[in-house]
Design a protein around this motif. Structure first.
Motif, short mmCIF file in Angstrom:
data_model
loop_
_atom_site.label_atom_id
_atom_site.label_comp_id
_atom_site.label_asym_id
_atom_site.label_seq_id
_atom_site.Cartn_x
_atom_site.Cartn_y
_atom_site.Cartn_z
N ARG A 1 -34.88 -70.20 8.11
CA ARG A 1 -35.90 -71.04 8.75
C ARG A 1 -36.89 -70.17 9.50
NH1 ARG A 1 -35.40 -76.62 9.20
NH2 ARG A 1 -37.56 -76.42 9.84
N VAL A 2 -38.09 -70.67 9.60
CA VAL A 2 -39.15 -69.90 10.27
C VAL A 2 -38.80 -69.75 11.76
CG1 VAL A 2 -41.62 -69.85 10.78
CG2 VAL A 2 -40.82 -70.79 8.61
N TRP A 3 -39.00 -68.53 12.27
CA TRP A 3 -38.69 -68.28 13.68
C TRP A 3 -39.72 -68.99 14.58
CZ3 TRP A 3 -38.77 -62.22 12.96
CH2 TRP A 3 -37.75 -61.86 12.07
N HIS A 4 -39.39 -69.01 15.85
CA HIS A 4 -40.34 -69.56 16.82
C HIS A 4 -41.66 -68.77 16.74
CE1 HIS A 4 -42.01 -71.19 20.44
NE2 HIS A 4 -42.07 -70.00 20.99
N ARG A 5 -41.51 -67.45 16.58
CA ARG A 5 -42.71 -66.62 16.36
C ARG A 5 -42.95 -66.56 14.84
NH1 ARG A 5 -44.71 -63.93 20.57
NH2 ARG A 5 -43.42 -63.69 22.43
N ALA A 6 -43.72 -67.53 14.37
CA ALA A 6 -43.88 -67.72 12.92
C ALA A 6 -44.48 -66.49 12.23
CB ALA A 6 -44.75 -68.94 12.67
N LEU A 7 -45.47 -65.88 12.86
CA LEU A 7 -46.13 -64.73 12.22
C LEU A 7 -45.18 -63.54 12.10
CD1 LEU A 7 -49.59 -65.06 13.91
CD2 LEU A 7 -49.24 -64.90 11.47
N ALA A 8 -44.34 -63.36 13.11
CA ALA A 8 -43.35 -62.27 13.06
C ALA A 8 -42.38 -62.51 11.90
CB ALA A 8 -42.60 -62.19 14.38
N TRP A 9 -41.96 -63.76 11.73
CA TRP A 9 -41.07 -64.14 10.61
C TRP A 9 -41.72 -63.80 9.28
CZ3 TRP A 9 -42.29 -67.75 6.80
CH2 TRP A 9 -41.26 -68.10 5.94
N LYS A 10 -42.99 -64.17 9.15
CA LYS A 10 -43.70 -63.95 7.89
C LYS A 10 -43.83 -62.46 7.59
CE LYS A 10 -48.30 -64.42 6.07
NZ LYS A 10 -48.62 -63.03 6.34
N GLU A 11 -44.24 -61.68 8.57
CA GLU A 11 -44.44 -60.24 8.31
C GLU A 11 -43.11 -59.55 8.04
OE1 GLU A 11 -47.61 -59.01 7.95
OE2 GLU A 11 -47.91 -61.14 8.18
N PHE A 12 -42.09 -59.92 8.80
CA PHE A 12 -40.79 -59.27 8.60
C PHE A 12 -40.28 -59.52 7.17
CE2 PHE A 12 -36.13 -59.81 8.58
CZ PHE A 12 -35.77 -58.49 8.79
N ASN A 13 -40.39 -60.76 6.72
CA ASN A 13 -39.82 -61.09 5.41
C ASN A 13 -40.72 -60.72 4.24
OD1 ASN A 13 -37.18 -62.56 5.76
ND2 ASN A 13 -38.47 -63.63 7.25
N PHE A 14 -42.02 -60.99 4.38
CA PHE A 14 -42.88 -60.89 3.20
C PHE A 14 -43.78 -59.66 3.19
CE2 PHE A 14 -41.84 -65.39 3.71
CZ PHE A 14 -41.20 -65.58 2.51
N ALA A 15 -43.83 -58.92 4.29
CA ALA A 15 -44.60 -57.66 4.28
C ALA A 15 -43.68 -56.46 4.43
CB ALA A 15 -45.64 -57.68 5.39
N ALA A 16 -42.66 -56.61 5.28
CA ALA A 16 -41.78 -55.45 5.54
C ALA A 16 -40.50 -55.47 4.70
CB ALA A 16 -41.44 -55.40 7.02
N LEU B 1 -42.27 -54.53 13.93
CA LEU B 1 -41.39 -53.81 14.87
C LEU B 1 -39.92 -54.13 14.60
CD1 LEU B 1 -43.42 -54.11 18.21
CD2 LEU B 1 -42.99 -52.06 16.86
N VAL B 2 -39.64 -55.39 14.22
CA VAL B 2 -38.24 -55.75 13.89
C VAL B 2 -37.76 -54.89 12.72
CG1 VAL B 2 -36.73 -57.61 13.06
CG2 VAL B 2 -38.47 -58.10 14.77
N SER B 3 -38.66 -54.72 11.73
CA SER B 3 -38.26 -53.93 10.56
C SER B 3 -38.14 -52.44 10.89
CB SER B 3 -39.26 -54.13 9.42
OG SER B 3 -40.42 -53.40 9.69
#
Lengths: 311, 524
Positions: B291-306, B399-401
């Motif tokens: 599910r999408v995190w509260h910080r939606a953009l961070a979720w998107k970048e972590f999964n689909f860019a990093a 940063l998470v990645s």
């Protein structure tokens, strides 16, 4: 008032895209923004959507009374914009895509579930929720685009040529969804370069050409423009032999179509009102099913108001 | 006679000079050459063989330039047409497969070779400065030219095989590194296998394999440069390397030609890649985006860019695997636990720092680039958030990645402190206080420039940012050299000022990025 645009000008380098555009859109109506290619429709929509910054001292654009430049953050909370091209994260699934935007608008997990279910149902995409966006057909992608703009429950929808590239069935389905949304109280501002596409849907129109507004008014005002003659289509349950004489008696010309159950009725607007016409129809013993303004007049008005040739 | 292929040549040479990236690269390379000439003429009295020093530095820059910029430049030859979905249209014209390949790759090759030709008169000054002969300069330039042809054809092959420029560039990089490493490591591997008894030292096989490995090692450009630049070089302009590289290049081209029809017969829809992120409904839901995190953009970048959880897990596992490999290689030099811990801490410090730098630059170049490329930026800009909120949300995803590298850096520091801080002392020795702040300032500037350039450049934002930095640092170095500030407090003052300037420029750049974001979103 949902939208108020006053004397708006915008130029790209040396080319004027908008040249003193002024119009209003009332809250709750479906407003058609019509003009030929290159007329300035997309520029106006992008300014209203806060994507383009109005040039200083060149008019104002307000949405729900808020300036689109100075108060753009508040404006964005109340509007949604669908561009003329489909843009989405094609690598996501339909559910991930909508969930992402719902979260980006700050909705809680529980709210997101409800909203996503509602918009999927409204756009008839429930069965596609786990499919990849890239695998959807053009029509479904457009419905997904509409679902995306609805997740934050906006009051005003700015739709830039949403039906372009869709097949007839997908167009009709899209228009039905827009009518349903209008019924829910949303104000819809929809652009198109094809007037007939919007003629059934919209309550009012703005016709723009070469960066200038040629008309801003209701459908009736547009249809009546440039001619003193009003044209209506009358449909009857069954043929009525005395109808022609009855209408002739109040100064109305009529022409029978399709076995005398469908009539084309013409009258001079300043001399005869629609009430008088309908009174004569009933007095003749006819059983009317519908009495609608003939929309071919809209096309004629559009052609008269816009410049020939493609820009 | 009108040849259809000339249309491709004409198009490229009309468009290429107008591209900002192309202009920046040319200006950067020629600027570095000019500054190197200036520095060499001003400092010739202070060092021996100034011409050789000058020429060596230019050769290094050129070699890195071709290896670095060539990847994307040559890798885009066919892949850019696939991405624009115009390859099918090209194939429907009178252009044959050979004409398309020649028209798309040779044009790029010519533009790089012309740049080297343009540089040659300046570089010939090295002969006047002393320490190097014209034959050495000519031989080194022939090695550079053949290496360019090699990279061009290798990248062309990858460009034919793969659907996206980035994938083609990455594949070219991997193959290029492998082609450099294999001949160097092969003799050691053969020795290891022989010592373990897995290969028999008797017979012809082992000597032949060793000879082949040594032969290919000697054809590597860095090895050839070392030989050519030795004092008293007596070889000619051409060497075996020239012939081998040309033959290899011809093979790559032939392979690209042979596979062109097969690889371009079906035109798949090019779009953003999902990578190894599974669907929530699949059996591999453990590695789904969830599910999408509260910080939606961070979720998107972590999964689909990093790369998401799979890439994160690979990073977590890569460090211990690397440690085991290095430990195994150095087992003969490790006598006790202390030495093993020192080795671990050094490997962790160096690799995690390099990885963090690479991930940060990757993150900066991808921060908004994908949104512009796939025309999704207007959707993001329409969110009721500031540009800074959007950038911050995306940065958190990256940063998470980067967490594994950061954790292993911390572990490396802990181990280093436990074993007497040798690694930290080495780092402090390498970078004095000014050097430390200068590095931080330069890194901040490069990351900001990369984000900004990526908003309006199709590709190469990071490379151009690095190029700009190199030019400014070269300028500063030239200034220091010319004004005679080579040592002492003035040298530190100049670089301290540069550190301050670089960091200061980042503030207006942030506002500029915000403004450009909105402008670009309005244009899409």
């Amino acid at each position: 008032m949902a939208i108020e645009v006053h004397d708006l000008c915008y130029s790209y380098r040396k080319k004027d895209a908008l040249n003193g555009v002024t119009f209003q859109v009332h809250t709750g109506e479906i407003h058609g923004f019509v003009g030929p290619n290159g007329a300035g429709k997309t520029t106006t929509l992008k300014i209203l959507a806060t994507l383009l910054q109005p040039q200083p001292g060149k008019g104002t654009a307000r949405v729900y009374g808020m300036d689109v430049d100075q108060e753009r953050r508040f404006v964005r909370e109340r509007i949604a914009y669908m561009p003329d091209h489909f843009s989405a994260y094609r690598q996501m699934t339909v559910h991930e895509f909508l969930d992402f935007f719902a979260a980006a608008y700050g909705l809680s997990l529980a709210q997101r579930d409800v909203v996503i279910h509602d918009v999927l149902r409204l756009t008839d995409l429930v069965g596609r929720r786990d499919e990849f966006v890239k695998s959807l057909s053009r029509g479904m992608q457009q419905r997904l685009g509409l679902a995306r703009v609805l997740v934050n429950d906006p009051d005003l929808l700015l739709l830039d040529e949403p039906a372009s590239g869709l097949d007839p069935r997908a167009r009709i389905e899209l228009m039905e969804i827009l009518q349903e949304l209008s019924g829910m109280g949303k104000t819809i501002f929809i652009s198109s370069h094809i007037l007939s596409e919007l003629s059934d849907l919209c309550d009012s129109f703005t016709i723009i050409d070469q960066g200038k507004v040629r008309l801003n008014g209701s459908k009736a005002e547009l249809a009546a423009l440039g001619t003193r003659i009003s044209e209506y289509v009358l449909e009857l349950e069954s043929p009525c032999p005395g109808l022609r004489d009855a209408l002739g008696g109040v100064g109305v010309e009529c022409e029978a179509r399709e076995g005398e159950t469908r009539w084309l009725v013409r009258f001079e607007r300043e001399l005869v009102s629609t009430g008088v016409v309908l009174g004569a129809v009933l007095a003749a013993g006819a059983d009317p099913v519908s009495f609608q303004q003939n929309l071919t007049g809209l096309k004629q008005a559009f052609m008269e108001l816009t410049t020939p040739g493609v820009d | 006679m009108h040849l259809p292929v000339l249309a491709l040549f004409g198009r490229y040479f009309q468009e290429e000079p107008r591209q900002i990236r192309s202009l920046a690269i040319k200006a950067g390379l020629l600027g570095i050459t000019f500054l190197a000439v200036l520095t060499a003429t001003q400092t010739r009295g202070r060092f021996g063989a100034p011409g050789l020093r000058f020429f060596s530095s230019i050769l290094s820059v050129d070699f890195l330039f071709i290896s670095f910029f060539g990847l994307e430049l040559f890798g885009s030859a066919i892949a850019e047409e696939k991405e624009a979905r115009t390859l099918g249209l090209l194939r429907m014209t009178a252009l044959s497969s050979l004409a398309i390949l020649l028209g798309k790759s040779t044009t790029r090759l010519i533009s790089v070779l012309l740049l080297l030709v343009l540089q040659f008169p300046f570089v010939s000054l090295a002969v006047s400065l002393g320490g190097v002969s014209l034959t050495q300069v000519g031989a080194a330039y022939i090695v550079l030219a053949t290496y360019t042809v090699y990279v061009c054809n290798l990248a062309l092959l990858c460009s034919v095989w793969l659907p996206r420029t980035r994938e083609a560039a990455a594949m070219t990089a991997v193959l290029l590194i492998a082609s450099m490493l294999v001949p160097v490591l092969a003799p050691e591997v053969i020795n290891e296998l022989v010592s373990r008894g897995w290969l028999s030292a008797h017979g012809l096989a082992v000597p032949v394999m060793r000879e082949i490995a040594v032969f290919f090692r000697d054809t590597l450009p860095p090895v050839r440069f070392t030989r050519i630049l030795q004092t008293g070089y007596s070889g000619g302009l051409l060497g075996w390397q020239t012939l081998v590289t040309v033959v290899e290049s011809a093979l790559f081209f032939a392979l690209a030609w042979w596979s062109f029809d097969r690889c371009s017969r079906t035109e798949s829809r090019v779009g953003p890649a999902r990578g190894a992120v599974a669907r929530r409904t699949s059996r591999l839901r453990l590695v789904s985006a969830g599910r999408v995190w509260h910080r939606a953009l961070a979720w998107k970048e972590f999964n689909f860019a990093a790369g998401g959880k799979v890439v994160l897990a690979l990073k977590v596992l890569a460090f211990p695997a690397g440690l085991v490999l290095v430990g195994y290689q150095s087992r003969s030099q490790i006598g006790n636990l202390h030495e093993a811990t020192v080795l671990c801490s050094r490997v962790l410090l160096v690799t995690s720092l390099l990885l963090l730098a690479a991930e940060a630059s990757f993150g900066a170049s991808r921060l908004f680039w994908d949104e512009v490329r796939w025309r999704t930026l207007p959707m993001l800009i329409m969110l009721p958030r500031t540009s800074w909120d959007l950038a911050r949300g995306k940065m958190i995803g990256f940063l998470v990645s980067m967490a594994p590298a950061a954790v292993y850096l911390g572990l490396g520091l802990v181990l280093d402190v436990a074993t007497g801080c040798e690694g930290l002392e080495a780092l402090v020795d390498a970078l004095d206080e000014t050097g430390f702040w200068f590095t931080l300032g330069a890194a901040a500037l490069v990351l900001h420039l990369t984000v900004w350039f990526s908003l309006w450049m199709k590709s190469g934002a990071f490379a151009v940012a690095i190029g700009l930095l190199v030019v400014s640092v070269s300028l500063a170095q030239a200034m220091v050299a010319v004004l005679g500030f080579g040592t002492g407090n003035m040298h530190e003052a100049v670089f301290g000022f540069l550190a301050f300037l670089f960091a200061g420029v980042c503030v207006p750049l942030q506002f500029r990025i915000g403004r450009t974001l909105r402008d670009v979103a309005g244009e899409l």
